[in-house]
Design an enzyme around this catalytic site. Sequence first.
Site, PDB file in Angstrom:
ATOM      1  N   TYR A  79       0.835  -1.203   0.000  1.00 16.65           N
ATOM      2  CA  TYR A  79       0.000   0.000   0.000  1.00 16.65           C
ATOM      3  C   TYR A  79       0.871   1.255   0.000  1.00 16.65           C
ATOM      4  O   TYR A  79       1.903   1.310   0.667  1.00 16.65           O
ATOM      5  CB  TYR A  79      -0.917   0.032   1.233  1.00 16.65           C
ATOM      6  N   ASP A 161     -13.286   9.622  -2.332  1.00 16.93           N
ATOM      7  CA  ASP A 161     -12.009  10.239  -2.698  1.00 16.93           C
ATOM      8  C   ASP A 161     -12.044  11.077  -3.968  1.00 16.93           C
ATOM      9  O   ASP A 161     -11.618  12.228  -3.976  1.00 16.93           O
ATOM     10  CB  ASP A 161     -10.938   9.164  -2.867  1.00 16.93           C
ATOM     11  N   GLU A 391     -15.798  -4.306  -3.783  1.00 19.39           N
ATOM     12  CA  GLU A 391     -15.674  -2.995  -3.146  1.00 19.39           C
ATOM     13  C   GLU A 391     -16.811  -2.082  -3.605  1.00 19.39           C
ATOM     14  O   GLU A 391     -17.394  -1.351  -2.796  1.00 19.39           O
ATOM     15  CB  GLU A 391     -14.320  -2.384  -3.509  1.00 19.39           C
TER      16      GLU A 391
END
Length: 423
Positions: A79, A161, A391
């Site tokens: 990540y 986001d 997701e």
Amino acid sequence: MSLEREAIRILRANDRGGFTIPTAGLYPFQWLWDAGFSALGWMKFDEARAWQEFERLFEGQWANGMLPHIVFHRPEATYFPGPDRWGTRHTPPTSGITQPPVVASFVRMMLEQAEDQTLAQTKARALYPKILAYHRWFKRERDPANTGLTNTFHPWETGADNSPAWDEALARVPVDPTLPPYTRRDTSHVDPSQRPHQAEYDRYLSLLEVYKRCDYDQLRLHRECPFRVVSLIIDCVLHRANRDLAWLSARFGFGDETEIAGWLEASQGAIEALWDEEAGLYYNYDRVQDAPIRVGTSASFLPLYAGTSSPQRAHRLVRTLESWAEQVRYLVPSTDPGHPSYEPQRYWRGPVWAIMNYLIAQGFAEYGYPEAAERIHQDTLKLAELSGFSEYYHPTTGAGLGGGEFSWTAAMALWWEVSPWAH
């Protein structure tokens, strides 16, 4: 395998010893609002483990009360940006921004539905002072002028986001000429067509550098951060969370109801001032331009979840939802499908998210629109049946997008299937 068994399997597979990662590889740490939804899922088959999710999350709480959006409990290389890039000097390492503050509301839901009431009351009582400190941080450092609305300084804080709502505000952020080189990790896990563009990422990281130059001093950010918006997700979730925090205060005799009532009084009118009568929607707000951001998003329905909306406005929102439903197969797309910026498969620019569906549906149910709520509920279950616990999902084809075997989507199948409307 049934949806319930598969959901339990995913949560167990994503358990990292008391905290749940959203999904392996793409998101290998503990995220704030993900942890809240995951806790709801755990609550349906392991109540002790559900409470542990919050205990591990609050290991990352800062001394000033801020609850960061990522807690880096242990190193992972998959990540970016990791703890070194954030440089927050916290133990355990954390990011330096927050996320939608769902914790108080979910603690109340869990307490109300717990089978083990002794455990639930002990855990909720112990969490209360930490949640109160977090909410005081929001009021003190994100709304110092007591406008009733909080300033948000980074798109990542909003949870949504790369929503088209942030396009204009983000485009004004100058790319830092001294930005250290970086390699994105997300596009090695997910098709780039489903993720934010590189130009957006450059600005996300430039804002991180602004935070660091301000040494994470929130009052400096009010003056110096080039990205300052009012996020409907943040403010509606916070209003609801303050209502539930006041309930917890009264339940346990903490005596903080008057202070919290002041916060609620300020935010009630301020959220309602974001209504646009012509559009039949609530809009996010650009604090730099001092103007509404005229992009309909799934967050536009959240004043129902907050409980600030009038019956008349709730009725308009139902009509707006119906107009969106005529343009897609599955509700609720994250962007108005009639807007030019709508992209049905790119992150927060169009896809359906199970967790947003839950919050929106709860709002419609509480305002007396069970049919709208149940349509959203059934669409969410159909998407999971069709494409697994992804997701997010394509609102027309139902294809699963983003990360797979996703914890908060699995958690919603567990919590929402058994208890459609929490309270």
